[in-house]
Design a protein around this motif. Structure first.
Motif, PDB file in Angstrom:
ATOM      1  N   TYR A   5       0.853  -1.186   0.000  1.00 24.44           N
ATOM      2  CA  TYR A   5       0.000   0.000   0.000  1.00 24.44           C
ATOM      3  C   TYR A   5       0.886   1.232   0.000  1.00 24.44           C
ATOM      4  O   TYR A   5       1.491   1.574   1.010  1.00 24.44           O
ATOM      5  N   GLY A   6       0.963   1.886  -1.138  1.00 24.14           N
ATOM      6  CA  GLY A   6       1.765   3.099  -1.231  1.00 24.14           C
ATOM      7  C   GLY A   6       2.872   2.964  -2.243  1.00 24.14           C
ATOM      8  O   GLY A   6       3.131   1.888  -2.777  1.00 24.14           O
ATOM      9  N   ARG A   7       3.505   4.086  -2.512  1.00 24.98           N
ATOM     10  CA  ARG A   7       4.570   4.106  -3.500  1.00 24.98           C
ATOM     11  C   ARG A   7       5.862   3.631  -2.842  1.00 24.98           C
ATOM     12  O   ARG A   7       6.152   3.982  -1.705  1.00 24.98           O
ATOM     13  N   VAL A   8       6.627   2.842  -3.555  1.00 26.64           N
ATOM     14  CA  VAL A   8       7.854   2.267  -3.015  1.00 26.64           C
ATOM     15  C   VAL A   8       9.070   2.904  -3.691  1.00 26.64           C
ATOM     16  O   VAL A   8       9.094   3.052  -4.899  1.00 26.64           O
TER      17      VAL A   8
ATOM     18  N   LEU B 145      12.310  11.772  -2.047  1.00 29.23           N
ATOM     19  CA  LEU B 145      11.178  11.304  -2.834  1.00 29.23           C
ATOM     20  C   LEU B 145       9.968  11.133  -1.913  1.00 29.23           C
ATOM     21  O   LEU B 145      10.097  10.659  -0.796  1.00 29.23           O
ATOM     22  N   ASP B 146       8.807  11.546  -2.411  1.00 25.89           N
ATOM     23  CA  ASP B 146       7.607  11.446  -1.580  1.00 25.89           C
ATOM     24  C   ASP B 146       6.980  10.066  -1.659  1.00 25.89           C
ATOM     25  O   ASP B 146       5.832   9.932  -2.052  1.00 25.89           O
ATOM     26  N   SER B 147       7.722   9.038  -1.300  1.00 26.88           N
ATOM     27  CA  SER B 147       7.096   7.728  -1.352  1.00 26.88           C
ATOM     28  C   SER B 147       6.755   7.295   0.063  1.00 26.88           C
ATOM     29  O   SER B 147       7.363   7.750   1.022  1.00 26.88           O
ATOM     30  N   GLU B 148       5.777   6.447   0.165  1.00 23.79           N
ATOM     31  CA  GLU B 148       5.332   6.028   1.494  1.00 23.79           C
ATOM     32  C   GLU B 148       6.244   4.960   2.074  1.00 23.79           C
ATOM     33  O   GLU B 148       6.306   4.768   3.276  1.00 23.79           O
ATOM     34  N   ILE B 149       6.910   4.225   1.200  1.00 21.74           N
ATOM     35  CA  ILE B 149       7.729   3.102   1.655  1.00 21.74           C
ATOM     36  C   ILE B 149       9.144   3.243   1.090  1.00 21.74           C
ATOM     37  O   ILE B 149       9.330   3.477  -0.098  1.00 21.74           O
ATOM     38  N   LEU B 150      10.120   3.132   1.971  1.00 24.05           N
ATOM     39  CA  LEU B 150      11.506   3.263   1.541  1.00 24.05           C
ATOM     40  C   LEU B 150      12.262   1.974   1.863  1.00 24.05           C
ATOM     41  O   LEU B 150      12.232   1.491   2.991  1.00 24.05           O
TER      42      LEU B 150
ATOM     43  N   MET C  38      -4.709   5.920  -1.927  1.00 24.67           N
ATOM     44  CA  MET C  38      -3.354   5.374  -1.890  1.00 24.67           C
ATOM     45  C   MET C  38      -3.196   4.252  -2.918  1.00 24.67           C
ATOM     46  O   MET C  38      -4.100   3.485  -3.161  1.00 24.67           O
ATOM     47  N   GLU C  39      -1.994   4.247  -3.475  1.00 22.33           N
ATOM     48  CA  GLU C  39      -1.690   3.249  -4.476  1.00 22.33           C
ATOM     49  C   GLU C  39      -1.609   1.858  -3.835  1.00 22.33           C
ATOM     50  O   GLU C  39      -1.063   1.690  -2.763  1.00 22.33           O
ATOM     51  N   LYS C  40      -2.182   0.878  -4.517  1.00 17.31           N
ATOM     52  CA  LYS C  40      -2.051  -0.480  -4.016  1.00 17.31           C
ATOM     53  C   LYS C  40      -1.401  -1.339  -5.100  1.00 17.31           C
ATOM     54  O   LYS C  40      -1.826  -1.331  -6.249  1.00 17.31           O
ATOM     55  N   THR C  41      -0.356  -2.021  -4.735  1.00 15.82           N
ATOM     56  CA  THR C  41       0.342  -2.873  -5.692  1.00 15.82           C
ATOM     57  C   THR C  41       0.234  -4.315  -5.223  1.00 15.82           C
ATOM     58  O   THR C  41       0.367  -4.586  -4.038  1.00 15.82           O
ATOM     59  N   ILE C  42      -0.020  -5.191  -6.159  1.00 20.55           N
ATOM     60  CA  ILE C  42      -0.018  -6.608  -5.815  1.00 20.55           C
ATOM     61  C   ILE C  42       1.068  -7.291  -6.625  1.00 20.55           C
ATOM     62  O   ILE C  42       1.138  -7.142  -7.840  1.00 20.55           O
ATOM     63  N   ILE C  43       1.934  -7.986  -5.924  1.00 22.92           N
ATOM     64  CA  ILE C  43       2.996  -8.730  -6.600  1.00 22.92           C
ATOM     65  C   ILE C  43       2.676 -10.211  -6.474  1.00 22.92           C
ATOM     66  O   ILE C  43       2.478 -10.717  -5.372  1.00 22.92           O
ATOM     67  N   LYS C  44       2.581 -10.872  -7.603  1.00 20.43           N
ATOM     68  CA  LYS C  44       2.243 -12.296  -7.581  1.00 20.43           C
ATOM     69  C   LYS C  44       3.284 -13.074  -8.365  1.00 20.43           C
ATOM     70  O   LYS C  44       4.024 -12.521  -9.157  1.00 20.43           O
TER      71      LYS C  44
END
Lengths: 403, 271
Positions: free
Chosen positions: A89-92, A166-171, B1-7
């Protein structure tokens, strides 16, 4: 909606060993026809499940090859899992290597745009952060100079500055702080601490530097052979790691610590302390014998010791060339005695990366990694109050007199 | 919020166009890097971009204009050839640069995530610099022979886009293939060498015997080069065979993008 930032469910990553994966068309074709499908595989990640909450700073600890970097690569979509599922959930943003994509011919500011866009920033985002990035990196007037003229420290600062803004939620950060000078490391740690506490970013941090992990991460996981073997408060995980995972000097064997199979033209065949003991008090001389076996003739070999403490901070580098004795060897087995003198170290275990080389800077002929060389005991000798774990790297017992 | 799924299994072969759009700045940054680096390291810089096409032009005009004396309907052979050469050089440069781009960017691919398709795509932009320089030469030659562009010239951008897509189609396919099987990096120089003669650069497609035309126009660039000439000289209108060229280009483009998407997920592991 849940408050988790990353949810990993049963993720495995399997790699094929050797040249199983065909890299030319001929191999691919011949693989179809030959039915020898005895595939050797190994799991870099083996059924990992983990939930990471928003705003959490989590450390990943483990030996080389435990799967730490693979986990970060999977989380940052560089490589994909063989099994399992991950929800993010969020930008990485991942910072697996400082300065990836930097081009030496471009100026500092051009590289900021290039690196920023590699990390997924738009032109306006980069423009908005530009001054802040330059400020943080401290390269100042050099910003319009090609970065091939920068020192490696300056390049590093610039690269970290871009990623950190960078404005990402996850680093995701891997071993970035292993390099760079003390001031810069401190600045980076502060910035990362800031990101997690003030801006509520989720930070996943891989490092060999246990001290840095302890200051930065409240919780940590310990990886071994692709599995999570321990999870909890960083302090407890580190303690478990030190006690249960790292070899003690008595049971260590050289071959277990040899980093890959080198040319074997010359190898360290044995290391032993003179009377077989590996524990010293802080004022005793540290003396040991090293046996070298060579299949070729070498003259003036260099043996380097890089000695680390339990937190894997480098304490000292010791070079055999600084002594007066030359190491010449000609298809034989020779024993050399090393005497480091009394090093006045603080108590604890000490590990050495030992390299045998032909010259400074070239790759090692033999490379023993993180070999537990000796232990300094925390003993109170005949003076009742002397302690050897006051803090810091050394134990200095002052001579004090009233004059 | 962005949600990414990695499979483990990929759900789609198609690239994520939304993501590609978000990384649009990267397209220009990479192109700018290539342009800067290409000309920053040489002493005479941009002059190289003139020297290359001029030498090609001289040798082709000598062989086809003076030695073989091909039919050009009264158009000076130098002028006739540079039109074909401008389109062809852009295509073959793009094919080469895009085709080797993935192997060339392996360090980045192993360390940072971004849509990989951006790498070959950026080569289409950086290649335009050389193209416009050749176009400049072309207009000088045009002025020298006192030709005026025909009114068809408004269609030139369209044919440029077809050249761009043709180069990308081949380049994307080859970049993905060569990431998997290194052998394919040898294919590009071969295509460039053969293609220069299998494309109506220095001669006219109308002199190709009728029974070979269908085969001849399977080459996507055959249509483009004829189109360029139609735009600038306004000679005979392009033959309907050109649509075969465009069709082949579209098929190659789709196959290239789909295959690229399939290799995309493996790239960091196989490079």
């Amino acid at each position: 909606m849940s408050d988790s930032a990353i949810n990993i469910e049963g993720v495995s990553k399997q790699y094929k060993l050797g040249n199983e994966a065909p890299s030319t068309l001929r191999q691919a074709l011949s693989n179809i026809f030959s039915k020898r499908n005895e595939k050797k595989t190994f799991f870099a990640l083996d059924n990992i499940s983990l939930e990471i909450k928003k705003g959490q700073t989590i450390g990943i600890i483990g030996k080389n090859g435990a799967g730490k970097s693979t986990l970060l690569k999977v989380l940052s979509k560089i490589t994909f899992p063989t099994k399992g599922r991950i929800e993010i959930y969020g930008r990485v943003t991942s910072l697996l290597e400082v300065g990836t994509g930097f081009h030496p011919e471009l100026t500092g500011s051009e590289n900021i745009y290039l690196n920023g866009s590699l990390l997924g920033m738009t032109k306006y985002e980069i423009q908005g952060k530009f001054d802040e990035i330059v400020q943080f990196s401290g390269v100042g007037n050099f910003i319009n100079t090609a970065i091939k003229h920068y020192s490696s420290g300056m390049q590093m600062r610039l690269a970290f500055a871009v990623a950190a803004h960078l404005d990402s939620e996850i680093l995701l950060v891997d071993e970035v702080l292993a390099v760079g000078d003390y001031e810069f490391r401190k600045k980076c740690l502060e910035k990362m601490d800031n990101l997690s506490t003030k801006s509520k970013r989720t930070v996943i941090f891989v490092s060999h530097n246990l001290t840095a992990l302890e200051t930065l991460c409240e919780t940590s996981i310990l990886l071994d052979k692709g599995k999570i073997v321990k999870k909890g408060k960083t302090r407890d995980v580190i303690k478990y790691y030190k006690n249960d995972m790292l070899d003690s000097p008595e049971e260590a064997t050289i071959s277990n610590h040899r980093q890959s199979h080198r040319s074997q033209e010359v190898i360290i065949s044995d290391i032993s302390t003179v009377d077989g003991r590996t524990q010293f008090t802080q004022d005793q001389d540290i003396i040991f014998n090293m046996e070298l076996t060579s299949e070729m003739s070498f003259s003036n070999l260099l043996v380097e010791f890089h000695i680390y403490n339990e937190s894997t901070d480098k304490v000292v580098e010791i070079y055999s060339w600084d002594s007066n004795t030359k190491i010449d060897i000609n298809k034989e087995t020779l024993t050399f005695r090393f005497d480091f003198g009394s090093m006045r170290l603080s108590s604890g275990r000490y590990y050495a990366d030992i390299k045998v080389k032909n010259a400074i800077g070239v790759s090692a002929l033999d490379y023993i990694q993180m070999f537990p060389l000796f232990e300094i005991l925390n003993v109170e000798d005949n003076r009742p109050r002397v302690k050897t774990d006051r803090g810091g790297y050394l134990t200095v017992i002052p001579k004090l007199e009233k004059i | 919020m962005e949600k990414t799924i990695i499979k483990a299994e990929s759900s789609s072969w198609l690239p994520d166009f939304g993501e590609l759009y978000r990384f649009r700045q990267l397209l220009f940054s990479l192109a700018w890097r290539d342009i800067r680096v290409k000309y920053a390291q040489t002493y005479i810089g941009l002059t190289w971009a003139f020297i290359n096409p001029i030498f090609n032009l001289l040798i082709l005009s000598f062989v086809f204009g003076k030695v073989v004396q091909v039919e050009t309907n009264g158009v000076p052979h130098v002028f006739f050839t540079i039109i074909g050469l401008s389109a062809w050089t852009y295509f073959s440069t793009l094919l080469n640069e895009a085709g080797t781009s993935i192997i060339g960017a392996q360090n980045m691919i192993k360390k940072i995530y971004f849509p990989r398709l951006v790498i070959p795509l950026s080569k289409a932009i950086s290649g335009l610099v050389d193209f416009f320089i050749t176009l400049l030469c072309l207009f000088f030659i045009m002025a020298y022979y006192q030709y005026y562009p025909s009114k068809n010239v408004i269609w030139l951008p369209l044919f440029l886009i077809i050249a761009l897509l043709s180069g990308l189609a081949g380049g994307i396919l080859i970049s993905a293939l060569s990431a998997r099987y290194r052998d394919f990096s040898f294919v590009v120089p071969m295509i460039s060498r053969i293609g220069l003669f299998a494309t109506p650069v220095a001669y006219s497609a109308s002199s190709v015997p009728e029974q070979y035309k269908l085969l001849y126009f399977l080459n996507p660039m055959a249509g483009v080069v004829e189109g360029f000439r139609w735009c600038l000289i306004g000679s005979s209108s392009p033959e309907p065979y050109m649509f075969i060229s465009i069709g082949i280009m579209l098929i190659l483009l789709i196959v290239g993008i789909l295959y690229f998407g399939r290799v995309d997920r493996l790239m960091a592991d196989i490079l």
